[in-house]
Scaffold this motif. Structure first.
Motif, PDB file in Angstrom:
ATOM      1  N   THR A   1      10.406  -3.596  12.875  1.00  0.00           N
ATOM      2  CA  THR A   1      10.595  -2.155  12.737  1.00  0.00           C
ATOM      3  C   THR A   1       9.367  -1.600  12.046  1.00  0.00           C
ATOM      4  OG1 THR A   1      12.979  -2.440  12.553  1.00  0.00           O
ATOM      5  CG2 THR A   1      12.079  -0.336  11.802  1.00  0.00           C
ATOM      6  N   PHE A   2       8.767  -0.566  12.646  1.00  0.00           N
ATOM      7  CA  PHE A   2       7.594   0.094  12.078  1.00  0.00           C
ATOM      8  C   PHE A   2       7.790   1.599  12.211  1.00  0.00           C
ATOM      9  CE2 PHE A   2       3.464   2.163  12.725  1.00  0.00           C
ATOM     10  CZ  PHE A   2       2.874   1.874  11.510  1.00  0.00           C
TER      11      PHE A   2
ATOM     12  N   LYS B   1       8.766   2.681   5.237  1.00  0.00           N
ATOM     13  CA  LYS B   1       9.044   1.634   4.241  1.00  0.00           C
ATOM     14  C   LYS B   1       8.168   1.792   3.001  1.00  0.00           C
ATOM     15  CE  LYS B   1      10.084  -1.803   7.789  1.00  0.00           C
ATOM     16  NZ  LYS B   1       9.592  -3.035   8.430  1.00  0.00           N
ATOM     17  N   GLN B   2       7.122   2.631   3.113  1.00  0.00           N
ATOM     18  CA  GLN B   2       6.116   2.789   2.054  1.00  0.00           C
ATOM     19  C   GLN B   2       5.578   1.412   1.643  1.00  0.00           C
ATOM     20  OE1 GLN B   2       7.589   5.315  -1.086  1.00  0.00           O
ATOM     21  NE2 GLN B   2       7.880   7.021   0.308  1.00  0.00           N
TER      22      GLN B   2
ATOM     23  N   SER C   1      -6.483  -7.066   9.318  1.00  0.00           N
ATOM     24  CA  SER C   1      -6.472  -5.610   9.342  1.00  0.00           C
ATOM     25  C   SER C   1      -5.342  -5.123   8.443  1.00  0.00           C
ATOM     26  CB  SER C   1      -6.233  -5.141  10.785  1.00  0.00           C
ATOM     27  OG  SER C   1      -6.028  -3.760  10.839  1.00  0.00           O
ATOM     28  N   GLU C   2      -5.603  -4.071   7.694  1.00  0.00           N
ATOM     29  CA  GLU C   2      -4.605  -3.505   6.792  1.00  0.00           C
ATOM     30  C   GLU C   2      -3.838  -2.401   7.512  1.00  0.00           C
ATOM     31  OE1 GLU C   2      -5.338  -2.674   2.355  1.00  0.00           O
ATOM     32  OE2 GLU C   2      -5.577  -0.720   3.331  1.00  0.00           O
ATOM     33  N   GLY C   3      -2.529  -2.430   7.388  1.00  0.00           N
ATOM     34  CA  GLY C   3      -1.677  -1.398   7.969  1.00  0.00           C
ATOM     35  C   GLY C   3      -0.744  -0.836   6.922  1.00  0.00           C
TER      36      GLY C   3
END
Length: 143
Positions: free
Chosen positions: A79-80, A31-32, A24-26
């Motif tokens: 960290t997100f 952080k870009q 899955s892409e996140g």
């Protein structure tokens, strides 16, 4: 994402087809940075991690799984979106029951009304080269 101070329990499925994996892409807006992770989701109270894995794949992409095998437990501190996260991941190796999923390049799925995600096949070499970011990085030990 978990609430501040909360540890989240996840069940994720590592699906491999030759030299590629289904992820899955996140995107982290702070952080870009784009990242990729195995599919799956949270384990509900009273639910086994294996049952959660099967439920999440059914809810997210309407896929049944087969050859499900427990690989291990991963603790992930990260960290997100500028917030600290803490996850305990129950990782499973599995296959799609329906061969049509191996023919797809990508698909769009919804975790909720407002969160749409893309799932796709990516060559493992692209992660190992650093071109794409696989999270958590300890996943490399299972490839």
């Amino acid at each position: 994402m978990n609430k501040p101070g909360e540890i989240r329990l996840l069940a994720l499925g590592l699906i491999r087809d030759g030299d590629r994996i289904f992820v899955s892409e996140g995107y982290d807006p702070v952080k870009q940075e784009t990242f990729y992770r195995a599919l799956g989701g949270g384990v509900d109270f009273g639910e086994t991690s294996r049952a959660a894995l099967e439920r999440e794949f059914q809810e997210e992409i309407q896929a049944d799984l087969t050859n499900i095998r427990y690989l291990g437990c991963i603790e992930n501190l990260f960290t997100f979106n500028g917030r600290q996260g803490h996850e305990i991941i129950q990782l499973y190796q599995c296959d799609f029951a329906d061969p049509k999923f191996y023919q797809l390049e990508s698909l769009i799925f919804s975790e909720s009304e407002t969160h749409k995600h893309k799932a796709l096949w990516i060559d493992i070499a692209r992660f190992k080269s650093g071109k794409f970011r696989l999270v958590p990085e300890v996943f490399f030990e299972y490839l």
